[in-house]
Design a protein around this motif. Structure first.
Motif, PDB file in Angstrom:
ATOM      1  N   VAL A 170      16.014  66.975  61.205  1.00 56.63           N
ATOM      2  CA  VAL A 170      17.390  66.200  61.670  1.00 56.63           C
ATOM      3  C   VAL A 170      18.166  66.587  62.235  1.00 56.63           C
ATOM      4  O   VAL A 170      18.969  67.497  61.070  1.00 56.63           O
ATOM      5  CB  VAL A 170      17.775  64.935  60.528  1.00 56.63           C
ATOM      6  CG1 VAL A 170      18.259  63.841  61.069  1.00 56.63           C
ATOM      7  CG2 VAL A 170      16.210  63.864  60.610  1.00 56.63           C
ATOM      8  N   ALA A 193      15.147  55.442  69.710  1.00 55.91           N
ATOM      9  CA  ALA A 193      16.017  54.852  68.407  1.00 55.91           C
ATOM     10  C   ALA A 193      15.396  54.588  67.309  1.00 55.91           C
ATOM     11  O   ALA A 193      15.228  55.107  66.006  1.00 55.91           O
ATOM     12  CB  ALA A 193      16.950  53.414  68.306  1.00 55.91           C
ATOM     13  N   GLN A 194      13.966  54.113  67.811  1.00 54.90           N
ATOM     14  CA  GLN A 194      12.786  54.028  66.853  1.00 54.90           C
ATOM     15  C   GLN A 194      12.529  55.369  66.010  1.00 54.90           C
ATOM     16  O   GLN A 194      11.742  55.691  64.867  1.00 54.90           O
ATOM     17  CB  GLN A 194      11.508  53.862  66.731  1.00 54.90           C
ATOM     18  CG  GLN A 194      11.347  51.900  67.317  1.00 54.90           C
ATOM     19  CD  GLN A 194      10.577  51.385  68.259  1.00 54.90           C
ATOM     20  OE1 GLN A 194       9.933  51.907  68.677  1.00 54.90           O
ATOM     21  NE2 GLN A 194      10.817  50.293  68.507  1.00 54.90           N
ATOM     22  N   GLU A 196      13.935  58.680  66.071  1.00 53.66           N
ATOM     23  CA  GLU A 196      15.332  58.056  65.699  1.00 53.66           C
ATOM     24  C   GLU A 196      15.567  58.314  63.508  1.00 53.66           C
ATOM     25  O   GLU A 196      15.081  58.931  63.004  1.00 53.66           O
ATOM     26  CB  GLU A 196      16.638  58.826  66.003  1.00 53.66           C
ATOM     27  CG  GLU A 196      17.306  59.416  64.993  1.00 53.66           C
ATOM     28  CD  GLU A 196      19.242  58.902  65.494  1.00 53.66           C
ATOM     29  OE1 GLU A 196      20.024  59.339  65.101  1.00 53.66           O
ATOM     30  OE2 GLU A 196      18.764  58.493  66.459  1.00 53.66           O
ATOM     31  N   GLU A 197      14.996  56.920  63.327  1.00 52.31           N
ATOM     32  CA  GLU A 197      14.599  56.709  62.091  1.00 52.31           C
ATOM     33  C   GLU A 197      13.967  56.778  61.687  1.00 52.31           C
ATOM     34  O   GLU A 197      13.834  57.235  60.329  1.00 52.31           O
ATOM     35  CB  GLU A 197      14.843  55.080  62.969  1.00 52.31           C
ATOM     36  CG  GLU A 197      14.916  53.960  61.107  1.00 52.31           C
ATOM     37  CD  GLU A 197      15.115  54.358  60.001  1.00 52.31           C
ATOM     38  OE1 GLU A 197      15.106  55.263  58.352  1.00 52.31           O
ATOM     39  OE2 GLU A 197      17.045  54.523  59.986  1.00 52.31           O
ATOM     40  N   LYS A 198      12.658  57.359  62.722  1.00 53.13           N
ATOM     41  CA  LYS A 198      11.476  58.048  61.552  1.00 53.13           C
ATOM     42  C   LYS A 198      11.672  59.569  60.815  1.00 53.13           C
ATOM     43  O   LYS A 198      11.354  59.668  59.900  1.00 53.13           O
ATOM     44  CB  LYS A 198      10.034  57.430  62.765  1.00 53.13           C
ATOM     45  CG  LYS A 198       9.150  58.414  61.960  1.00 53.13           C
ATOM     46  CD  LYS A 198       7.610  58.444  62.088  1.00 53.13           C
ATOM     47  CE  LYS A 198       6.699  58.399  61.358  1.00 53.13           C
ATOM     48  NZ  LYS A 198       4.753  57.640  62.166  1.00 53.13           N
ATOM     49  N   ARG A 200      14.747  60.596  60.023  1.00 50.38           N
ATOM     50  CA  ARG A 200      15.820  60.308  59.213  1.00 50.38           C
ATOM     51  C   ARG A 200      14.752  59.787  57.820  1.00 50.38           C
ATOM     52  O   ARG A 200      14.969  60.412  56.626  1.00 50.38           O
ATOM     53  CB  ARG A 200      16.500  59.648  59.240  1.00 50.38           C
ATOM     54  CG  ARG A 200      17.483  59.798  60.688  1.00 50.38           C
ATOM     55  CD  ARG A 200      18.976  59.215  60.513  1.00 50.38           C
ATOM     56  NE  ARG A 200      19.779  59.280  62.190  1.00 50.38           N
ATOM     57  CZ  ARG A 200      20.136  60.740  61.483  1.00 50.38           C
ATOM     58  NH1 ARG A 200      20.205  61.465  60.333  1.00 50.38           N
ATOM     59  NH2 ARG A 200      21.224  60.886  62.949  1.00 50.38           N
ATOM     60  N   ALA A 201      13.410  58.411  57.800  1.00 49.15           N
ATOM     61  CA  ALA A 201      13.039  58.697  57.334  1.00 49.15           C
ATOM     62  C   ALA A 201      11.757  60.001  56.485  1.00 49.15           C
ATOM     63  O   ALA A 201      11.471  59.518  55.318  1.00 49.15           O
ATOM     64  CB  ALA A 201      11.829  57.538  57.181  1.00 49.15           C
ATOM     65  N   ARG A 204      14.320  61.960  54.019  1.00 51.14           N
ATOM     66  CA  ARG A 204      14.489  61.434  52.646  1.00 51.14           C
ATOM     67  C   ARG A 204      12.938  61.160  51.905  1.00 51.14           C
ATOM     68  O   ARG A 204      13.268  60.982  50.903  1.00 51.14           O
ATOM     69  CB  ARG A 204      14.449  59.728  53.671  1.00 51.14           C
ATOM     70  CG  ARG A 204      15.778  59.609  53.313  1.00 51.14           C
ATOM     71  CD  ARG A 204      15.890  58.020  53.448  1.00 51.14           C
ATOM     72  NE  ARG A 204      15.409  57.117  54.312  1.00 51.14           N
ATOM     73  CZ  ARG A 204      15.581  56.211  55.289  1.00 51.14           C
ATOM     74  NH1 ARG A 204      16.926  56.709  56.187  1.00 51.14           N
ATOM     75  NH2 ARG A 204      15.399  56.291  56.291  1.00 51.14           N
ATOM     76  N   TYR A 287       8.115  59.482  69.335  1.00 55.73           N
ATOM     77  CA  TYR A 287       7.950  60.388  67.529  1.00 55.73           C
ATOM     78  C   TYR A 287       7.525  61.673  67.577  1.00 55.73           C
ATOM     79  O   TYR A 287       7.243  62.837  67.801  1.00 55.73           O
ATOM     80  CB  TYR A 287       7.457  59.792  66.514  1.00 55.73           C
ATOM     81  CG  TYR A 287       7.872  60.258  65.237  1.00 55.73           C
ATOM     82  CD1 TYR A 287       9.133  60.735  64.338  1.00 55.73           C
ATOM     83  CD2 TYR A 287       6.702  60.943  64.819  1.00 55.73           C
ATOM     84  CE1 TYR A 287       8.867  62.222  63.159  1.00 55.73           C
ATOM     85  CE2 TYR A 287       6.345  61.670  63.032  1.00 55.73           C
ATOM     86  CZ  TYR A 287       7.583  62.082  63.224  1.00 55.73           C
ATOM     87  OH  TYR A 287       7.334  62.967  61.738  1.00 55.73           O
TER      88      TYR A 287
END
Length: 342
Positions: A170, A193-194, A196-198, A200-201, A204, A287
């Motif tokens: 990220v 946006a999807q 980017e969220e993947k 960040r997931a 984590r 992604y």
């Protein structure tokens, strides 16, 4: 600490490599493979030649497939004791299951004089279960395997091999690339946006892998005992998940610069033949398009992390196995070696 320092010095040479299963990880009955069996066998012979040249005392391997046959062949050829655990195997009971060709895991091979003993394994990430006999998972799983070696005089040395989930970091640069790649490859703008969220997931998830590994090692390795953790972390040293290891008391062994990274598309023939081609094709999502493009950058993602080693005890840390064997790199990674005094 004084207790451990009372033993005689032992010089131990280390070697770590993701040997590369050669799978595309697509397919239900059989996973698709990049190369025919004879090429995979050629790469195995190349690995044997490298190990004979380097003569390491402890070897850490990722993506060995089929795990126990692979480890057994190396042990018989080169005189090691193999210890490992299945990492990904799909739905399986013994030798029966699907995908038919997936029995992949992580190995530690050590010289018999070190009296290596299996200490356990920990699940780090992914949904499902993978044991050496039974497994049931449809997700990618990650793990760590721990062994105890015994040095001259009875002092212990703990060795851990691990393999973490792969994916782009990220970073502002990667986030900025998403709309550009969407336009270039014709993905809907909402996928930025999807994706980017993947990202960040995944970050984590990798941080959780680091926490679980450190917590498990603290419970299973005596305080003060020397410990070496090696393998394919799929992360550079400055990424948050590896910074977590540094905060937990681990020190990275930094390779001397020789112009190579352990993931090196400029020099690795397998990355040039297969991964570069995939980056020029449209992927199933934005992604995955970023992921394919990201794999064309050279990175050090295979590491040795150590604890309770004395300063100045490390020598000859370098990237190795960079020369093609009969025209082909022996993996999609290059290997890392180092010598430590204990």
């Amino acid at each position: 600490r004084a207790f451990w320092e009372g033993f005689c010095l032992a010089r131990i040479k280390l070697f770590t490599l993701n040997v590369w299963s050669g799978f595309r990880y697509r397919g239900l009955i059989r996973l698709e493979e990049y190369e025919p069996p004879e090429i995979r066998e050629q790469r195995f012979e190349g690995l044997c030649a490298v190990l004979q040249e380097e003569q390491p005392d402890i070897v850490f391997l990722n993506e060995a497939n089929p795990l126990f046959a692979y480890g057994g062949r190396l042990a018989n050829r080169l005189g090691y004791v193999p210890l490992g655990h299945m990492g990904v195997a799909g739905v399986r009971a013994g030798r029966l299951g699907f995908p038919l060709n997936l029995r992949e895991g992580d190995l530690i091979l050590a010289r018999p004089a070190l009296a290596p003993a299996y200490q356990g394994r920990v699940h780090l990430g992914g949904k499902g279960w993978c044991g050496n006999v039974f497994s049931c998972h449809f997700d990618n799983l990650t793990q760590a395997v721990l062994a105890r070696c015994t040095l001259l005089g009875g002092a212990p040395l703990y060795a851990c091999v691990t393999h973490w989930v792969a994916g782009p970091a990220v970073t502002p640069e990667n986030v900025k690339k998403l709309p550009e790649l969407a336009r270039e490859w014709g993905f809907p703008a909402k996928q930025a946006a999807q994706a980017e969220e993947k990202l960040r997931a995944l970050e984590r998830c990798k941080l959780e892998e680091a926490r679980r590994l450190c917590d498990w090692l603290e419970k299973n390795v005596p305080a003060g005992a020397p410990l070496i953790v090696a393998g394919d972390f799929n992360a550079e040293a400055a990424w948050p998940e590896l910074m977590h290891l540094a905060k937990r008391g681990f020190t990275r062994l930094v390779p001397q610069g020789n112009g190579f990274a352990t993931w090196d598309p400029a020099h690795n023939t397998n990355l040039q033949a297969y991964y570069a081609q995939e980056a020029r094709q449209k992927q199933k999502s934005l992604y995955h398009q970023l992921d394919a493009a990201d794999e064309l950058f050279a990175r050090d993602i295979d590491h040795f992390y150590v604890r309770n080693l004395q300063p100045g005890s490390v020598s000859d840390c370098r990237v190795c196995a960079t020369t093609p064997w009969r025209g082909r790199s022996i993996s999609d990674h290059f290997a890392l070696t180092a010598t430590v005094e204990l």
